[in-house]
Design a protein around this motif. Structure first.
Motif, PDB file in Angstrom:
ATOM      1  N   GLU A  11       0.779  -1.241   0.095  1.00  0.00           N
ATOM      2  CA  GLU A  11      -0.070  -0.133   0.130  1.00  0.00           C
ATOM      3  C   GLU A  11       0.877   1.217  -0.097  1.00  0.00           C
ATOM      4  O   GLU A  11       0.580   2.256  -0.674  1.00  0.00           O
ATOM      5  N   ARG A  12       1.828   1.206   0.865  1.00  0.00           N
ATOM      6  CA  ARG A  12       2.779   2.412   0.818  1.00  0.00           C
ATOM      7  C   ARG A  12       3.691   2.491  -0.602  1.00  0.00           C
ATOM      8  O   ARG A  12       3.644   3.689  -0.961  1.00  0.00           O
ATOM      9  N   ASN A  14       2.649   1.653  -3.682  1.00  0.00           N
ATOM     10  CA  ASN A  14       1.540   1.954  -4.532  1.00  0.00           C
ATOM     11  C   ASN A  14       1.193   3.552  -4.359  1.00  0.00           C
ATOM     12  O   ASN A  14       1.044   4.176  -5.216  1.00  0.00           O
ATOM     13  N   ARG A  15       1.122   3.853  -3.154  1.00  0.00           N
ATOM     14  CA  ARG A  15       0.847   5.434  -2.936  1.00  0.00           C
ATOM     15  C   ARG A  15       1.904   6.177  -3.393  1.00  0.00           C
ATOM     16  O   ARG A  15       1.655   7.520  -3.995  1.00  0.00           O
ATOM     17  N   ALA A  18       2.470   6.332  -7.081  1.00  0.00           N
ATOM     18  CA  ALA A  18       1.260   6.746  -8.003  1.00  0.00           C
ATOM     19  C   ALA A  18       1.397   8.263  -8.193  1.00  0.00           C
ATOM     20  O   ALA A  18       0.734   8.696  -9.303  1.00  0.00           O
ATOM     21  N   ASP A  19       2.315   8.869  -7.753  1.00  0.00           N
ATOM     22  CA  ASP A  19       2.454  10.195  -7.990  1.00  0.00           C
ATOM     23  C   ASP A  19       3.736  10.757  -8.368  1.00  0.00           C
ATOM     24  O   ASP A  19       5.086  10.213  -7.594  1.00  0.00           O
ATOM     25  N   GLU A 193       4.335   4.014   8.175  1.00  0.00           N
ATOM     26  CA  GLU A 193       3.806   5.238   8.054  1.00  0.00           C
ATOM     27  C   GLU A 193       4.806   6.131   8.228  1.00  0.00           C
ATOM     28  O   GLU A 193       4.881   7.281   7.788  1.00  0.00           O
ATOM     29  N   GLU A 196       7.072   6.531   4.908  1.00  0.00           N
ATOM     30  CA  GLU A 196       6.397   7.202   4.010  1.00  0.00           C
ATOM     31  C   GLU A 196       6.310   8.515   4.317  1.00  0.00           C
ATOM     32  O   GLU A 196       6.702   9.413   3.501  1.00  0.00           O
TER      33      GLU A 196
END
Length: 678
Positions: A11-12, A14-15, A18-19, A193, A196
């Motif tokens: 999930e990290r 992909n986030r 994505a940018d 968290e 990231e």
């Protein structure tokens, strides 16, 4: 079942991926450490999950992770033979894998495994690389972050860099990450968290510093005459230059192209400093592996005539090849991989935009995206300092790295039509769609041209999306629309190699019932349309100097007389003779021209669905739904002809196995003796 550590890592990743401000496509890697029960011993074992070689953060899944035992990975420090032999450690990673190990470990594995942090991110943000490539990047790093982010001098990715960053982390417990000179950033945290957040903090701080302290006009004052042309003028000039450029870029190996005229590219080419900056080349390893060390730049103003641009581009290309060959010879050793080609991957045209090239559309597009990243990096570095990429010798060490060569060797073999670019008319349905589908399946990029733009776009999406196929509207009876179709093809994929004249229709009428309008309509679409498409395509094919194929989907009716079909059969005979005429004329340019004569293609046929089938069924006294079987029974093979059968013939005619065949008509009619060619 996927454990929570892996879920959070994906999930990290992909986030972050994505940018595009965080990292470039397929660039960077992320990792997480945790425990799992070893099914052999029943004991908990410390593991690391890390993005494997060749993956992309934005689309990373569990299958893209390498899984390694931390105890064995860290034990490698005891057998590390030193920086001169650090490449040997990549093979050693295989002995640290857990279970099946997942994806192949990348060169950056040590950067993650040796750092004493549970979660590590290595990214290539434009803002971070701008700091990393600034002439006084170390001082700027200190100015922005103090001792919170530590400068690490350039070192080629590998085991030693992992040791370096591990030592930085050990000596600076307060630090959240590093700026890697000439390369990118690394951040870490005790939780996913936190890692990231630290990555994003470094990226944001770099962006804010550049925005607050950057000087205006980082690319220098505008060069007179080098400003952007209007959008329509840019596309027209790009389309006019594309065939020549694609031919030049394919001197060593055939390439697919991509064109972009985004504002950052045009701004860069307007500035007076763009020749100097372009000649310095890119810096981040991910950049120049895809863009080569530097681009080829046209040194003429935006309004220079096309013929002047073409002449100058040919001169520049010759110089570029000489320069690249000299670069290779300066640094190659006896055990260096062979030079992979001396043609540019990036070509910049002032006032117009950027062409990028690769082995397929995605590779070409991504190469352009990487050079856009490089432009952003140069803007940032020049805003706050001066752009200073890594030394040329270091670029060569990465570009011709044995590990990169091994990665290339593992790539699957290209498909038969890889790098070939096809334009198929009347391709939203029936025979045309079947041909487009087959060509794409064999590796070609395909432009689907049809009167129905919506259906053409839907067919392209079904075939594979914009990196494989695009759909456009084209009325082949209109000269302007035909030229627009060729322009769309060369702008979408860089050039053109293969044309299929398939657009057609038929009105089944007797001689006395056939009107002049009926005659003109069928001749305009098929005879005139094929002529217009072939003429426009031949101009581009000749300019490319790469040979090519033109296929005509004619008909059994071109050689066999049947009742109530004069307009259709006559225009098909016209097409058949165009094959012979163009084969004789275009052969000197390496362009093959061949035809296919189908018959009785009922299922999936746009012509039959338009009412022609009902009329032909009435002529033969059978039900329309039985027409296909009726046609089959009158053939020697007693087989119904399907669109896919014509597609098979189209593929064969344009494959390398038929490299010495031109002027041929291939019957695909299941055997109609009366239509045998004599």
């Amino acid at each position: 079942m996927t454990n929570e550590t892996v879920t959070q890592l994906i999930e990290r990743s992909n986030r972050l991926g994505a940018d595009p401000k965080n990292t470039n496509y397929a660039g960077g890697n992320t990792s997480a450490k945790g425990t799992e029960r070893d099914p052999v011993t029943g004991q908990d074992v410390d593991l690391m999950w890390v993005k494997g070689s060749g993956g992309d953060l934005g689309t990373l899944s569990e299958n893209g992770l390498a899984v390694l035992r931390l105890d064995r990975l860290r034990a490698l420090t005891g057998v590390y033979p030193g920086v001169d032999r650090e490449d040997e450690m990549v093979a050693a990673f295989d002995y640290t894998l857990h279970g099946r190990g997942g994806a192949a470990p990348s060169i950056d594995t040590a950067m993650h495994g040796l750092v004493d942090a549970d979660h590590v991110d290595h990214l290539h943000p434009d803002s971070g690389i701008a700091i990393a490539t600034a002439a006084d990047g170390e001082a700027i790093t200190k100015q922005i972050w103090g001792d919170r982010v530590i400068w690490v001098p350039w070192r080629r990715p590998g085991f030693q860099l992992g040791l370096d960053i591990s030592e930085v982390k050990r000596q600076n417990p307060q630090a959240i990450g590093t700026i890697l000179g000439g390369h990118g950033i690394t951040a870490w945290g005790d939780t996913s968290e936190a890692a990231e957040a630290n990555s994003l903090e470094i990226i944001a701080a770099a962006e804010e510093f550049i925005a607050a302290h950057g000087r205006p006009q980082p690319f220098g004052p505008p060069l007179r005459g080098f400003g952007p042309l209007s959008p329509a003028e840019r596309r027209a000039k790009a389309a006019a230059l594309a065939p020549t450029l694609r031919g030049l870029a394919s001197t060593d190996n055939a390439q697919v192209g991509h064109f972009t005229d985004t504002d950052p590219v045009l701004e860069f080419l307007t500035g007076a400093e763009h020749p100097r900056l372009a000649s310095l080349g890119t810096s981040c390893p991910d950049h120049f592996l895809r863009t080569k060390v530097k681009p080829m730049v046209l040194d003429l103003p935006a309004d220079a005539p096309i013929e002047n641009c073409i002449a100058r581009l040919k001169e520049l290309h010759s110089s570029y090849r000489d320069d690249y060959t000299a670069y290779y010879n300066r640094h190659a050793s006896d055990d260096s991989p062979a030079m992979r080609g001396a043609d540019p991957a990036i070509v910049l045209i002032p006032g117009v935009g950027m062409f990028s090239y690769g082995k397929n559309k995605q590779t070409a597009r991504v190469a352009g995206e990487f050079y856009l990243n490089a432009i952003n990096v140069m803007r940032g570095a020049e805003s706050i300092s001066h752009y200073l990429p890594i030394d040329e010798v270091e670029k060569f060490r990465i570009e011709y790295w044995a590990l990169e060569e091994a990665k290339l060797a593992r790539m699957p073999q290209p498909k038969p039509l890889a790098t070939r670019i096809a334009l198929v008319t009347g391709a939203a349905s029936g025979i045309g769609k079947a041909i487009a589908t087959r060509l794409a399946a064999e590796g070609a990029c395909v432009v689907i041209a049809d009167l129905d733009e919506e259906k053409a776009a839907a067919a392209a999406e079904e075939i594979g999306g914009s990196d494989v196929a695009i759909g456009i509207r084209a009325d082949v009876t209109d000269e302007a629309q035909v030229q627009a179709a060729i322009d769309a093809c060369v702008l979408a994929f860089g050039g053109i190699d293969l044309v299929v004249n398939n657009a057609g229709l038929s009105l089944s009428k007797s001689l006395l019932d056939t009107t002049a309008a009926d005659w003109d309509l069928q001749h305009n679409v098929m005879a005139r349309g094929s002529f217009l498409v072939s003429r426009a395509a031949a101009k581009a094919l000749i300019e490319q100097q790469m040979g090519g194929d033109i296929l005509y989907i004619s008909s059994k009716n071109s050689v066999f007389a049947g009742p109530n079909n004069i307009a259709y059969s006559a225009t098909k005979a016209d097409q058949a003779h165009q094959v012979r005429l163009l084969a004789a004329e275009l052969g000197e340019h390496g362009i093959k021209v061949n035809g296919i004569n189908p018959d009785g293609v009922v299922r999936g046929s746009g012509i039959f669905a338009g009412g022609w089938g009902a009329k032909r069924a009435a002529v033969y006294g059978v039900a329309e739904e039985d027409l296909g079987e009726f046609y089959a029974q009158r053939t020697l093979l007693k087989r119904e002809v399907l669109p896919e059968n014509i597609a098979n013939a189209a593929f064969v005619l344009c494959s390398s196995d038929m490299s010495h065949t031109t002027g041929l008509h291939v019957p695909v009619d299941a055997g109609v003796a009366a239509a045998f060619l004599r």
